[in-house]
Design an enzyme around this catalytic site. Structure first.
Site, PDB file in Angstrom:
ATOM      1  CG  HIS A   1      -0.587   0.337   2.493  1.00  0.00           C
ATOM      2  ND1 HIS A   1      -0.282  -0.610   3.446  1.00  0.00           N
ATOM      3  CD2 HIS A   1      -0.384   1.527   3.090  1.00  0.00           C
ATOM      4  CE1 HIS A   1       0.067  -0.005   4.564  1.00  0.00           C
ATOM      5  NE2 HIS A   1       0.022   1.290   4.374  1.00  0.00           N
TER       6      HIS A   1
ATOM      7  CG  ASP B   1       0.302  -3.984   2.815  1.00  0.00           C
ATOM      8  OD1 ASP B   1       0.840  -3.513   1.805  1.00  0.00           O
ATOM      9  OD2 ASP B   1      -0.481  -3.338   3.535  1.00  0.00           O
TER      10      ASP B   1
ATOM     11  CB  SER C   1       2.622   1.657   6.522  1.00  0.00           C
ATOM     12  OG  SER C   1       1.401   1.240   7.030  1.00  0.00           O
TER      13      SER C   1
END
Ligand code: ARG
Ligand code: ASP
Length: 721
Positions: free
Chosen positions: A87, A223, A656
């Protein structure tokens, strides 16, 4: 006297309950030795603070990168290979995707360096060193100064500190505020501008579970994406060039195949973006009970429209997937945050704390003089600010957030300078070039019928969400000229505006002369854009700015007071996109009555979720084959394939892509999310409910090796078995 002593004892016991748990906190790397090393080692860490952050020798910090504006990445090979989330690389993957080569859908694997894809707008940066500069920043500051004068002194000091630090070499230097301007640190960074896409799994792995599973556990998202840093022949950052070569890093993180057990020590090293842990109750109330509900509602309306179009057409799906993910991410987080605060009785807890704070303040004349009025002032200020925040959300989300309005605004500057008779030809040329480049990006991902629906819905919500007196003038015009019919107004705007047709705008810009500025200012989309931005600039922004500046200075005082009141408490500064360390343990949790969540998910769970009819849960046939043959190689454990795990590390947006590291500083996972029950951790951390979600590094290796067959990438990495 006796009474006072008793009161104090009570206060102290109250504050200690507010003392952060071992898991809470995002700590400054340079202060680990002093503040955290002992605790980290007691929790199981075998490294020293200097293994993590050292400016004289290479250390772990040299492998940690700020990725783009708001994620983290880490170096995992001696050839500058970097790992981050899918992402986080999403926009890059999307920008290289077309219907024929849909890397979002099918994944992408460069077979050699030549196939790696340059990403024009992406840079990554490494922290070279940091330094406390509070004394230098506060030089010349006097308590009696007004905020304005204080700010101007700070500005001058900041400039000279930054200039001195960046003079040393080609590094960039920035002074950042900590503890609401009570402390300051200088950050010297090295910025790499040639970063290329190396690999990404298909979305059915990298975004498995999509927005349905986003912010939730149990999770099964692979991810991750891979990039590579390129530098000039001297190993120095350089703009993109074919001659550039892979970066030779100062530090490469080894990857552990050992996996995790419950209660294992873990830490996260990265760039958390923003937390607000020290706010008063009034602010928490404003955020969770005023702001979040409006934002949630408006975003839901947009998302419904997006999704109805995206499910019909693959091209629209590509065009809108990144925008959709962004909108949806905030939408879901705010729901979780407001719920989490309510469940924790967060507002009441803060109110209790403020009562104790008041008692402490009034226990002594010095504190009374300094901090006496603070809590009341907060109350008044946030009441007023709340009202303006509502207006601000409507004008930004529902007004200026409409795509055709954004397109029109790209010509604002051009229109403005063209009105000046003596405008320089060069300035006009520059503006045209800028507008062309942003508009061509814009139209690549623009679908008019979708935007038109959003336009109508947003203006309707805007109108019904606020008092008439708070609406921009355009609504009076809609009343008068269109009998309040927003759809009819939309028909005119989209029918007549040149911004509804990319070829028309581009041709217009191609032959533009300043004398044609009226063609811009008479455009109906441009008129709307100007009215909205005038309304924002005149009626909302100045007031919000004044109030926020007031809050900032009150927060500076309140923060200082809180630290004085609890001298033994170890404080950590709120996240501000600077490098931090968070540490905790691998731990399951009880999200609600009678429900228990294990700390690890496996490939079995992906197969359980498999549903060819639901976009978010389509499992790739090749992955199913690998599952059927249990072909996990050295990455599996007890006949299964671990996928994700959770821990008590305190993280937020920006973390992230951060590495999850074990007691020896080896990579065990890749941070990418938090569990829903704990999303209020940006405002208040609860060790029972707050968990960060990490991709198990073995699943990443398995996908690269077994699924993609990209053995050459595995060969670059340092695996510890
Ligand atoms: N919730 C995660 C974070 O805040 C992941 C967001 C991206 N994924 C998504 N499905 N939208 O960034
Ligand atoms: N998903 C977030 C990010 O992109 C991480 C988080 O908010 O926990 O940084």
């Amino acid at each position: 006297m006796k009474f006072k002593a008793l009161l104090f004892a009570l206060l102290i016991s109250f504050f200690t309950t507010f003392q952060s748990s071992a898991d809470e906190g995002m700590w400054i790397p340079m202060l680990l030795e002093q503040l955290n090393e002992k605790e980290m080692r007691d929790m199981g860490m075998r490294l020293t603070a200097r293994d993590i952050y050292d400016i004289n020798n290479s250390s772990l910090k040299d492998a940690i990168l700020l990725f783009g504006g708001g994620c983290t990445a880490e170096i995992i090979s001696a050839e500058g290979l970097i790992l981050t989330n899918h992402h986080c690389g999403y926009r890059e993957i999307q920008s290289h995707s077309t219907i024929q080569n849909d890397y979002l859908r099918d994944g992408f694997w460069a077979q050699n360096h030549n196939e790696e894809l340059p990403s024009a707008n992406l840079s990554v940066s490494r922290l070279v060193r940091m330094e406390e500069v509070t004394a230098k920043m506060l030089a010349g500051i006097k308590p009696e100064m007004t905020e304005k004068v204080r700010d101007s002194v700070l500005k001058i000091n900041r400039k000279s500190i930054e200039a001195a630090a960046s003079k040393e070499n080609t590094y960039e230097a920035k002074v950042r505020d900590f503890y609401y301007g009570n402390e300051f640190y200088l950050f010297v960074t090295e910025v790499f501008k040639d970063v290329r896409l190396v690999g990404a799994p298909p979305s059915s792995i990298g975004k498995f579970g999509g927005d349905t599973d986003n912010w939730m556990w149990p999770r099964h998202t692979g991810d991750f994406s891979l990039f590579r840093i390129y530098v000039d022949k001297d190993n120095k950052p350089a703009a993109f060039s074919k001659e550039n070569i892979p970066y030779k890093p100062l530090y490469t993180i080894p990857i552990s195949l050992k996996g995790v057990k419950e209660n294992d020590f873990t830490f996260i090293f990265g760039f958390p973006g923003r937390t607000q842990e020290y706010l008063p109750s009034d602010a928490i109330e404003m955020i969770t009970e005023v702001q979040n509900p409006i934002r949630i509602e408006l975003r839901r309306q947009k998302l419904d429209i997006y999704e109805s179009f995206m499910s019909q057409d693959q091209k629209i799906r590509i065009q809108y997937s990144a925008k959709d993910a962004g909108l949806s991410n905030g939408w879901k987080k705010w729901i979780g945050e407001s719920k989490g605060i309510a469940k924790l009785d967060g507002i009441e807890k803060k109110q209790d704390y403020e009562q104790a704070f008041q008692k402490w303040v009034s226990s002594n004349t010095t504190t009374q003089n300094q901090y006496g009025g603070l809590i009341d002032d907060f109350d008044k200020t946030f009441k007023t600010l709340s009202g303006y925040q509502q207006q601000l959300i409507f004008v930004t989300e529902a007004g200026l957030g409409i795509e055709i309005v954004k397109a029109a605004r790209t010509l604002s500057k051009l229109e403005e300078i063209s009105r000046n008779k003596d405008v320089l030809e060069d300035d006009v040329k520059k503006e045209i070039a800028k507008a062309k480049s942003s508009l061509s990006q814009f139209y690549k991902d623009y679908y008019l019928p979708l935007d038109k629906k959003i336009f109508v819905k947003m203006l309707e919500s805007y109108r019904s969400g606020l008092d008439k007196s708070q609406l921009p003038e355009v609504f009076a015009m809609i009343e008068k000229d269109y009998k309040g019919n927003i759809q009819a107004y939309a028909d005119v705007v989209f029918g007549k505006s040149m911004f509804s047709d990319s070829t028309q705008v581009m041709a217009f810009l191609q032959s533009y002369k300043p004398s044609q500025h009226k063609k811009i200012s008479n455009d109906p989309a441009f008129i709307l854009a100007s009215e909205l931005s005038d309304h924002y600039l005149k009626n909302i922004n100045p007031r919000v700015n004044v109030l926020e500046a007031r809050v900032d200075s009150m927060m500076r005082l309140y923060m200082k007071a809180q630290m004085e009141m609890q001298p033994e408490k170890r404080f950590y500064p709120d996240a501000n996109s600077t490098l931090r360390v968070a540490y905790g343990k691998v731990k399951p949790y009880y999200p609600k009555d009678a429900v228990f969540y294990e700390f690890q998910t496996t490939l079995e769970g992906i197969i359980e979720k498999d549903d060819p009819a639901v976009y978010d849960y389509v499992v790739d046939e090749r992955l199913k084959k690998l599952y059927a043959s249990k072909d996990y190689g050295k990455y599996g454990q007890n006949g299964t394939m671990p996928v994700c795990f959770i821990g008590t590390n305190h993280t937020t947006g920006g973390n992230s892509g951060s590495p999850a590291l074990n007691a020896d500083g080896q990579l065990i996972g890749l941070n990418f999310d938090r569990c829903w029950e704990g999303t209020m951790s940006d405002l208040m951390y609860d060790p029972d409910q707050c968990r960060n979600i990490m991709l198990d590094v073995r699943y990443f290796l398995f996908i690269v090796d077994k699924f993609a067959g990209a053995h050459h990438l595995i060969d670059e990495m340092v695996l510890v078995e």
